[in-house]
Design an enzyme around this catalytic site. Structure first.
Site, PDB file in Angstrom:
ATOM      1  N   ARG A  67       0.236  14.817  13.288  1.00 47.11           N
ATOM      2  CA  ARG A  67       0.710  14.301  11.856  1.00 47.11           C
ATOM      3  C   ARG A  67       1.056  15.620  11.004  1.00 47.11           C
ATOM      4  O   ARG A  67       0.571  15.889   9.903  1.00 47.11           O
ATOM      5  CB  ARG A  67       0.141  13.295  11.164  1.00 47.11           C
ATOM      6  CG  ARG A  67      -0.151  11.887  11.870  1.00 47.11           C
ATOM      7  CD  ARG A  67      -1.021  10.988  11.234  1.00 47.11           C
ATOM      8  NE  ARG A  67      -0.071  10.324  10.297  1.00 47.11           N
ATOM      9  CZ  ARG A  67      -0.766   9.186   9.488  1.00 47.11           C
ATOM     10  NH1 ARG A  67      -1.792   9.115   9.618  1.00 47.11           N
ATOM     11  NH2 ARG A  67      -0.001   8.720   8.729  1.00 47.11           N
ATOM     12  N   PRO A  68       2.151  16.477  11.532  1.00 44.63           N
ATOM     13  CA  PRO A  68       2.546  17.683  10.833  1.00 44.63           C
ATOM     14  C   PRO A  68       3.278  17.416   9.437  1.00 44.63           C
ATOM     15  O   PRO A  68       3.815  16.169   9.098  1.00 44.63           O
ATOM     16  CB  PRO A  68       3.321  18.475  11.663  1.00 44.63           C
ATOM     17  CG  PRO A  68       3.989  17.539  12.515  1.00 44.63           C
ATOM     18  CD  PRO A  68       3.144  16.273  12.609  1.00 44.63           C
ATOM     19  N   ILE A  69       3.072  18.241   8.495  1.00 38.16           N
ATOM     20  CA  ILE A  69       3.767  17.815   7.145  1.00 38.16           C
ATOM     21  C   ILE A  69       5.066  19.255   7.065  1.00 38.16           C
ATOM     22  O   ILE A  69       5.302  19.656   5.880  1.00 38.16           O
ATOM     23  CB  ILE A  69       2.938  17.869   5.830  1.00 38.16           C
ATOM     24  CG1 ILE A  69       2.007  19.275   5.946  1.00 38.16           C
ATOM     25  CG2 ILE A  69       1.911  16.809   5.883  1.00 38.16           C
ATOM     26  CD1 ILE A  69       1.355  19.278   4.233  1.00 38.16           C
ATOM     27  N   ASP A  70       5.476  19.540   8.164  1.00 38.28           N
ATOM     28  CA  ASP A  70       6.339  20.616   7.963  1.00 38.28           C
ATOM     29  C   ASP A  70       7.648  20.322   7.111  1.00 38.28           C
ATOM     30  O   ASP A  70       8.236  21.148   6.516  1.00 38.28           O
ATOM     31  CB  ASP A  70       6.635  21.307   9.585  1.00 38.28           C
ATOM     32  CG  ASP A  70       7.206  20.098  10.281  1.00 38.28           C
ATOM     33  OD1 ASP A  70       6.422  19.009  10.419  1.00 38.28           O
ATOM     34  OD2 ASP A  70       8.228  20.163  10.745  1.00 38.28           O
ATOM     35  N   GLN A  71       7.991  18.933   7.487  1.00 34.24           N
ATOM     36  CA  GLN A  71       9.198  18.566   6.754  1.00 34.24           C
ATOM     37  C   GLN A  71       9.051  18.476   5.171  1.00 34.24           C
ATOM     38  O   GLN A  71      10.073  18.707   4.256  1.00 34.24           O
ATOM     39  CB  GLN A  71       9.833  17.068   7.341  1.00 34.24           C
ATOM     40  CG  GLN A  71      10.077  17.314   8.708  1.00 34.24           C
ATOM     41  CD  GLN A  71      11.252  18.233   8.842  1.00 34.24           C
ATOM     42  OE1 GLN A  71      12.166  18.282   8.432  1.00 34.24           O
ATOM     43  NE2 GLN A  71      10.917  19.222   9.849  1.00 34.24           N
ATOM     44  N   LYS A  88       0.894  -1.173  -0.053  1.00 38.15           N
ATOM     45  CA  LYS A  88      -0.009  -0.024   0.143  1.00 38.15           C
ATOM     46  C   LYS A  88       0.943   1.471   0.110  1.00 38.15           C
ATOM     47  O   LYS A  88       0.775   2.213  -0.667  1.00 38.15           O
ATOM     48  CB  LYS A  88      -0.841   0.130   1.260  1.00 38.15           C
ATOM     49  CG  LYS A  88      -1.600   1.269   1.667  1.00 38.15           C
ATOM     50  CD  LYS A  88      -2.258   1.179   2.955  1.00 38.15           C
ATOM     51  CE  LYS A  88      -2.633   2.484   3.662  1.00 38.15           C
ATOM     52  NZ  LYS A  88      -1.478   2.868   4.340  1.00 38.15           N
ATOM     53  N   ASP A 139       3.540   0.315  12.179  1.00 39.92           N
ATOM     54  CA  ASP A 139       2.434   0.029  11.596  1.00 39.92           C
ATOM     55  C   ASP A 139       2.015  -1.430  12.161  1.00 39.92           C
ATOM     56  O   ASP A 139       0.886  -2.115  11.912  1.00 39.92           O
ATOM     57  CB  ASP A 139       2.297  -0.047  10.201  1.00 39.92           C
ATOM     58  CG  ASP A 139       2.357   1.342   9.663  1.00 39.92           C
ATOM     59  OD1 ASP A 139       2.078   2.343  10.370  1.00 39.92           O
ATOM     60  OD2 ASP A 139       2.758   1.436   8.439  1.00 39.92           O
ATOM     61  N   ARG A 143      -4.115   9.334   3.949  1.00 38.08           N
ATOM     62  CA  ARG A 143      -2.824  10.296   4.240  1.00 38.08           C
ATOM     63  C   ARG A 143      -2.006  10.602   2.620  1.00 38.08           C
ATOM     64  O   ARG A 143      -1.584  11.769   2.784  1.00 38.08           O
ATOM     65  CB  ARG A 143      -1.869   9.536   5.080  1.00 38.08           C
ATOM     66  CG  ARG A 143      -0.615  10.291   5.713  1.00 38.08           C
ATOM     67  CD  ARG A 143      -1.186  10.934   6.729  1.00 38.08           C
ATOM     68  NE  ARG A 143      -0.347  11.978   7.137  1.00 38.08           N
ATOM     69  CZ  ARG A 143      -0.748  13.342   7.794  1.00 38.08           C
ATOM     70  NH1 ARG A 143      -1.982  13.533   7.934  1.00 38.08           N
ATOM     71  NH2 ARG A 143       0.335  14.074   8.005  1.00 38.08           N
ATOM     72  N   ILE A 154       7.174   6.588  17.246  1.00 36.30           N
ATOM     73  CA  ILE A 154       6.846   7.277  16.119  1.00 36.30           C
ATOM     74  C   ILE A 154       5.750   8.098  16.259  1.00 36.30           C
ATOM     75  O   ILE A 154       5.688   9.289  15.931  1.00 36.30           O
ATOM     76  CB  ILE A 154       6.570   6.407  14.647  1.00 36.30           C
ATOM     77  CG1 ILE A 154       7.789   5.351  14.796  1.00 36.30           C
ATOM     78  CG2 ILE A 154       6.530   6.989  13.501  1.00 36.30           C
ATOM     79  CD1 ILE A 154       9.220   5.828  14.407  1.00 36.30           C
ATOM     80  N   ARG A 160      -9.395   0.116   3.965  1.00 34.11           N
ATOM     81  CA  ARG A 160      -8.526   1.181   3.059  1.00 34.11           C
ATOM     82  C   ARG A 160      -7.121   0.517   2.864  1.00 34.11           C
ATOM     83  O   ARG A 160      -6.380   0.690   2.185  1.00 34.11           O
ATOM     84  CB  ARG A 160      -8.180   2.276   4.297  1.00 34.11           C
ATOM     85  CG  ARG A 160      -9.351   3.336   4.445  1.00 34.11           C
ATOM     86  CD  ARG A 160      -8.862   4.407   5.198  1.00 34.11           C
ATOM     87  NE  ARG A 160      -7.666   4.792   4.952  1.00 34.11           N
ATOM     88  CZ  ARG A 160      -6.711   5.085   5.716  1.00 34.11           C
ATOM     89  NH1 ARG A 160      -6.926   5.528   6.973  1.00 34.11           N
ATOM     90  NH2 ARG A 160      -5.431   5.686   5.520  1.00 34.11           N
TER      91      ARG A 160
END
Ligand code: EPU
Length: 419
Positions: free
Chosen positions: A123-127, A22, A306, A94, A328, A398
């Site tokens: 779950r930021p996406i700053d990177q 996936k 996971d 995501r 994580i 999903r």
């Protein structure tokens, strides 16, 4: 909403062929839009997140044909870089964030709603954004949309502050079409990073070092379509391995890459299960009682976050006290309340769960709080005494192809009911 009804107590026996990964294919499908071309992707799992991603690309103008596990993506006609109208679709997963990197790479512009996905903590996406900005993009986040523009996309030296699967793939997607050389330091090393990089290289990209923590990318002007087969899913494989171990089963998992499974094999062996590499797969023979162990989730090649939830189920019936530390995601313990309802003895202290093994779990109605928690609830149902009902299995759909059919084929008493 569908639910699973599971009559626990059956030992799983037989073979399961593992579907494509996936988290690899969800990077590969957006990668296919990086040029005006046609790509053929094989071993694509039939799961909700993949079908949703295909749906979004079709709405953007791509022509997509799907037959069994093969998907052909034709983006010879231009597609839209504006995904803002499809907030509902992007909000259900995501991986919609990969449209940012892919569309920026191809069009130097992208408007994509902020992603959804499992509710497992901050779950930021700053990177991701830091990477795009380093490549020359201006990034504005407003009204729930990420808007990016880069008149010029230029290679850059990017040091990720945290090891991020999503940021590593997203930066690769844009950098393959940038001018000059990009270096990603502290990159994630998961098998799906390597798989996306291999796909991009077959499309004509120049990526070196995927699978190590320094990835070097030299941007190219031209890319072309290719044919590719997705790697088997490490997490799905691990889920069945744990189901076999938990039920004292004997299951052969085919179409797997044993190297990807080493962290899981090591821990299951420590618990007392027999894990053998055979010519055509990995065989797991469960032996009860299982022994208590300690697990800490880590980026690859460590124990994957996971599989933290399925592993916790095994610990609930292991002899002694096990611990599981989640390093994580900070709130990936929501499922613990469900297991407690089945008689599990679990206490949480910060990011560590201490689990004192009990003789058995008792069946009741439990909820899949997210995708992997859902898989964990299925394993709990397989070992519980009596009939377990797992609700909210839309999360499981999903990410697991034909979970119920595969489980039935190896002897599980599981059926799907519509509520
Ligand atoms: N992080 C940041 N900033 C960022 C990105 C990440 O602080 O910009 C942090 C996260 O908050 C987290 C850590 O870095 O603490 C790692 O996050 P990562 O970016 O690696 O995770 P992700 O890209 O959001 C993917 C998978 C997840 C999997 C994680 C970790 C996809 C679509 N999702 O998420 O898969 O748990 O990597 O391996 O690839 C699942 O399949 O069930 C699933 C949740």
């Amino acid at each position: 909403m569908d639910a699973f009804i599971i009559e626990g107590g059956n030992q799983l026996q037989g073979e399961v062929s593992i579907s494509g990964a996936k988290n690899a294919v969800l990077g590969i499908i957006p990668a296919a839009v990086l040029c005006a071309c046609t790509s053929k992707i094989e071993n694509v799992p039939d799961i909700k997140d993949v079908n949703k991603m295909i749906d979004i690309l079709e709405k953007l103008g791509a022509e997509i044909y799907k037959e069994q596990d093969t998907v052909i993506i034709n983006t010879e006609k231009p597609i839209s870089y504006d995904v803002s109208d499809y907030e509902e679709e992007t909000g259900q997963m995501r991986a919609s964030y990969y449209l940012l990197g892919a569309l920026l790479g191809r069009y130097r512009k992208a408007i994509v709603p902020l992603p959804g996905g499992c509710n497992i903590g901050d779950r930021p996406i700053d990177q991701h954004i830091k990477g795009f900005q380093a490549l020359g993009a201006t990034v504005v986040i407003e009204h729930g949309q990420v808007k990016m523009e880069a008149p010029e996309l230029k290679g850059a030296h990017i040091f990720l502050d945290v090891v991020s699967v999503g940021a590593t793939i997203n930066i690769m997607l844009a950098a393959v079409r940038a001018d000059g050389k990009t270096v990603i330091e502290n990159a994630a090393k998961e098998p799906h990073i390597v798989d996306v990089a291999n796909f991009l290289n077959l499309m004509g990209a120049n990526i070196k070092g995927a699978g190590t923590d320094v990835i070097k990318i030299t941007g190219v002007d031209e890319m072309h379509g290719c044919e590719y087969s997705v790697i088997p899913d490490q997490i799905t494989t691990g889920t069945y391995m744990m189901a076999a171990a938990a039920t004292e089963g004997d299951v052969l998992l085919k179409n797997v890459i044993p190297k990807h499974m080493e962290a899981i094999t090591a821990k299951l062996t420590e618990m007392g299960a027999i894990v053998k590499e055979e010519d055509n797969g990995i065989r797991v023979i469960g032996k009860r009682p299982l022994k208590a162990i300690n697990v800490k989730t880590m980026p690859y090649p460590g124990f994957p976050t996971d599989l933290q939830q399925p592993m916790a189920v095994l610990m609930t019936i292991a002899e002694g006290t096990s611990t599981i530390t989640e390093s994580i995601f900070e709130s990936r313990f929501k499922y613990v309340d469900e297991l407690r309802r089945m008689g599990a003895n679990i206490s949480i202290n910060g990011r560590t769960a201490s689990i004192i093994g009990v003789k058995n779990l008792s069946a009741t109605k439990i909820r899949a709080t997210d995708l992997r928690a859902g898989a964990a609830m299925v394993i709990a149902g397989l070992i519980a005494d009596g009939e377990t009902k797992v609700t909210d299995i839309v999360h499981i759909d999903r990410g697991y192809e034909k979970l119920q059919e595969n489980m039935r084929n190896i002897g599980a008493d599981i059926r799907r009911v519509s509520e």
